[in-house]
Design a protein around this motif. Structure first.
Motif, mmCIF file in Angstrom:
data_model
loop_
_atom_site.group_PDB
_atom_site.id
_atom_site.type_symbol
_atom_site.label_atom_id
_atom_site.label_comp_id
_atom_site.label_asym_id
_atom_site.label_seq_id
_atom_site.Cartn_x
_atom_site.Cartn_y
_atom_site.Cartn_z
ATOM 1 N N PHE A 59 16.795 44.037 -9.270
ATOM 2 C CA PHE A 59 17.432 43.668 -8.010
ATOM 3 C C PHE A 59 17.399 44.869 -7.101
ATOM 4 O O PHE A 59 17.571 45.990 -7.557
ATOM 5 C CB PHE A 59 18.869 43.211 -8.233
ATOM 6 C CG PHE A 59 18.966 41.881 -8.918
ATOM 7 C CD1 PHE A 59 18.499 40.740 -8.306
ATOM 8 C CD2 PHE A 59 19.509 41.781 -10.187
ATOM 9 C CE1 PHE A 59 18.579 39.513 -8.936
ATOM 10 C CE2 PHE A 59 19.594 40.554 -10.829
ATOM 11 C CZ PHE A 59 19.124 39.426 -10.189
ATOM 12 N N LEU A 70 14.229 29.837 -10.818
ATOM 13 C CA LEU A 70 15.192 29.880 -9.709
ATOM 14 C C LEU A 70 15.209 31.250 -9.054
ATOM 15 O O LEU A 70 15.774 31.431 -7.988
ATOM 16 C CB LEU A 70 16.596 29.526 -10.209
ATOM 17 C CG LEU A 70 16.704 28.140 -10.832
ATOM 18 C CD1 LEU A 70 18.115 27.896 -11.342
ATOM 19 C CD2 LEU A 70 16.327 27.066 -9.824
ATOM 20 N N THR A 71 14.610 32.208 -9.715
ATOM 21 C CA THR A 71 14.435 33.521 -9.122
ATOM 22 C C THR A 71 13.148 34.095 -9.689
ATOM 23 O O THR A 71 12.765 33.767 -10.817
ATOM 24 C CB THR A 71 15.655 34.429 -9.394
ATOM 25 O OG1 THR A 71 15.481 35.652 -8.701
ATOM 26 C CG2 THR A 71 15.820 34.713 -10.881
ATOM 27 N N ARG A 130 17.805 32.079 -15.359
ATOM 28 C CA ARG A 130 17.388 31.758 -13.986
ATOM 29 C C ARG A 130 15.891 32.012 -13.793
ATOM 30 O O ARG A 130 15.210 31.246 -13.119
ATOM 31 C CB ARG A 130 18.206 32.557 -12.969
ATOM 32 C CG ARG A 130 19.645 32.047 -12.815
ATOM 33 C CD ARG A 130 20.450 32.905 -11.840
ATOM 34 N NE ARG A 130 19.859 32.956 -10.511
ATOM 35 C CZ ARG A 130 19.964 32.015 -9.602
ATOM 36 N NH1 ARG A 130 20.647 30.926 -9.875
ATOM 37 N NH2 ARG A 130 19.396 32.152 -8.429
ATOM 38 N N ALA A 146 10.475 36.666 -11.261
ATOM 39 C CA ALA A 146 10.492 37.813 -12.162
ATOM 40 C C ALA A 146 9.845 38.998 -11.453
ATOM 41 O O ALA A 146 8.967 38.820 -10.606
ATOM 42 C CB ALA A 146 9.729 37.479 -13.431
ATOM 43 N N SER A 147 10.294 40.217 -11.781
ATOM 44 C CA SER A 147 9.634 41.403 -11.217
ATOM 45 C C SER A 147 8.304 41.630 -11.924
ATOM 46 O O SER A 147 7.329 42.066 -11.319
ATOM 47 C CB SER A 147 10.538 42.623 -11.342
ATOM 48 O OG SER A 147 11.770 42.371 -10.711
ATOM 49 N N SER A 148 8.277 41.366 -13.235
ATOM 50 C CA SER A 148 7.004 41.298 -13.940
ATOM 51 C C SER A 148 7.194 40.511 -15.222
ATOM 52 O O SER A 148 8.311 40.185 -15.604
ATOM 53 C CB SER A 148 6.459 42.707 -14.229
ATOM 54 O OG SER A 148 7.296 43.356 -15.148
#
Lengths: 312, 261
Positions: free
Chosen positions: A12, A55-56, A50, A58-60
């Motif tokens: 985040f 719903l969000t 999530r 992933a960064s990786s």
């Protein structure tokens, strides 16, 4: 494969403020099993769910839900998944039956298709005859059960539950457990998060303990307990001598020689050992001290791995 | 891999299931809702129309109340759409967690925000149509052209629903909406020719007033009610449509930033 997560990382914020909430999680659910994600608050359980639902982002890492890549085909994948969220989100303006009908509509299920199934869904949730009841008239346990019924309108292959029994009384918890067992017996795969170790021990075929965004251990409840903790626990508390010294002082003096490992939490000493005979014989000669001798459980593993400090 | 919140919306037909959900709730509470959306503007229109109408014999060649009818129709449509996305929308998004529940189904946030937009416009159009009926019954409009006002008020509803959704996406609590009403909606109502002709405004204010979406709605609806073809109708409609598109785009980006994290 109901759900496969590889190398999931979720950050985040960005730059210097970036917080890594999930730091490389790998999970593979087997069809028909019940898998529990355990972890203290802030461990990354809900964020993992999530991400799995798309719903969000992933960064990786990569996620496959019901055989479909997420987030690319998250919408199609969610059509085959049921979700019981942590917070109640029933429609307060609708009756129980209307909640199910409207929610089925989100899956493209017509009213004529869902209406004949409503008695069965309500009965499954222990809410027979409540089809015309208003949501405000339901207790917390009834609302959670209706949320479970709502999650089943699309006959999901995978059911995801985020802390399904938090805040419920024992009767309601037992009913939910019994229903979840019935679902796995019928072939539904279940992924749940929980704070309750007894819940995980009873329900889960396999589990993972998360902390600070990483999986610390993974396996069947028995494997995890056998691999990470001594089989017997003696809890010691009370007064040790007339000067007012308690279990902590006793533990300082004796625990190291009589047990394999000892943790002190406040005025209670938790002594872990393979064989408690000598320890119990010694304690029998300390009249002021009280003891509780029990087999080690998942909670002991959890506290050993994640520590005893509060997580807020 | 930061998601681009300004990406164009990806919509599916499932958004009508969300629209239908709002409609079904509304149907349960339809009577107080209609009375609320109808009675208040009608009372204002009759009160001001007859009261001030005694002092103001004619405005732009018609009785004051006939002048006021078109303005009332537009501003009450605006209010109905605004209240729906602000207060009811915020309840569904933030308080009742309705949107969260829906997102667990095969429906994306884009669908939900679009459904809220269309729903609020539908509801405000219904309220506007009811007001139009009252206007016709009282005889303040007699032209069949007045029927052409209905699609215009639907567009007006879309426009203010889209603007309101920006506020909903930003709101920490219900109290926040007071800023929007006090600093935007109320001054706009007074500057848009609802209660008096815009040529009464000083030139500098007039320039700002011409940019306001409510001005454009009034500029089409009032002549229609008076049985005249509106001038530059294409321009006014284009402004309303453009504000709708841009405001919805921004509202969607802000809502994605808020909820998809």
């Amino acid at each position: 494969m109901p759900l496969e997560i590889n190398g999931l990382v979720k950050r985040f914020g960005s730059g210097a403020d970036a917080r890594e909430v999930v730091r490389g999680i790998d999970l593979k659910l087997r069809p028909g099993e019940c898998f529990a994600l355990l972890g203290p608050n802030g461990a990354g359980k809900t964020t993992t769910l999530r991400c799995a639902l798309g719903l969000t982002g992933a960064s990786s890492g990569s996620i496959t839900l019901c055989g479909l890549p997420v987030p690319e085909q998250a919408r199609e994948a969610r059509a085959r998944v049921g979700v019981v969220p942590q917070l109640d989100s029933l429609d307060p303006d609708f009756t129980c039956a209307e909640n199910l009908i409207v929610f089925a509509g989100y899956f493209g299920i017509r009213e004529s298709e869902i209406r004949p199934r409503i008695p069965e869904l309500l009965a499954f949730a222990g809410l027979e005859g409540k089809d015309k009841a208003r949501i405000q008239s339901l207790s917390g346990g009834m609302k959670r059960r209706l949320t479970l019924a709502r999650a089943l309108v699309n006959k999901p292959e995978l059911l995801i539950l985020d802390e399904p029994t938090t805040g419920l009384d024992p009767q309601a918890r037992h009913l939910i457990w019994e229903r979840l067992r019935r679902l796995t017996a019928e072939g539904t795969t279940i992924l749940l998060t929980t704070h309750f170790m007894d819940e995980a021990e009873r329900l889960a075929n396999r589990l993972a303990i998360l902390d600070a965004g990483r999986i610390l251990v993974q396996g069947t409840p028995r494997e995890v307990i056998a691999a990470h903790i001594e089989p017997q626990v003696v809890e010691v508390f009370g007064e040790w001598d007339s000067a007012g010294a308690g279990a902590a002082a006793w533990a300082e003096a004796h625990a190291a020689t009589l047990s394999k490992r000892c943790e002190i939490s406040g005025e209670t000493a938790f002594c872990y050992t393979d064989d408690a005979t000598a320890l119990l014989a010694h304690l029998a000669r300390q009249p002021g001290l009280r003891t509780l001798h029990r087999p080690a459980n998942l909670e002991d593993v959890f506290l050993k791995l994640t520590g005893r400090e509060l997580r807020d | 891999m930061t998601p681009n919140h300004f990406a164009p919306p990806r919509l599916s037909l499932r958004l009508f299931a969300v629209w239908r959900r709002n409609f079904l709730v509304w149907r349960k509470l339809a009577l107080p809702s209609i009375v609320g959306n109808l009675a208040d503007p009608v009372i204002y229109m009759l009160g001001l129309g007859y009261g001030l109408g005694m002092l103001v014999p004619e405005v732009e060649g018609v009785s004051y109340i006939a002048f006021l009818a078109g303005g009332t129709l537009c501003y009450s449509t605006m209010n109905a759409a605004t209240f729906e996305v602000l207060y009811s929308g915020f309840s569904r998004m933030h308080v009742q967690k309705t949107w969260e529940a829906i997102m667990n189904a095969p429906i994306a946030l884009d669908d939900i925000v679009a459904a809220e937009l269309v729903w609020a416009a539908s509801k405000s159009c219904l309220a506007g149509t009811a007001i139009l009926a009252v206007i016709a019954i009282f005889g303040f409009t007699a032209s069949p052209l007045a029927l052409a006002a209905i699609p215009v008020i639907f567009l007006t509803g879309l426009c203010f629903a889209a603007l309101g959704l920006i506020m909903t996406a930003l709101a920490p609590s219900y109290d926040f909406f007071m800023y929007y009403f006090t600093l935007f909606i109320t001054p706009m109502t007074l500057m848009s020719g609802v209660f008096f002709p815009q040529n009464q405004l000083p030139d500098s204010v007039r320039t700002i007033a011409d940019l306001l979406p409510l001005s454009h709605a009034v500029s089409i609806v009032r002549p229609l009610l008076l049985g005249q073809m509106p001038q530059q109708a294409g321009l006014h409609l284009a402004v309303l449509a453009m504000v709708t598109v841009l405001a919805f785009w921004l509202a969607l980006a802000l809502t994605r930033r808020r909820l998809l994290k």
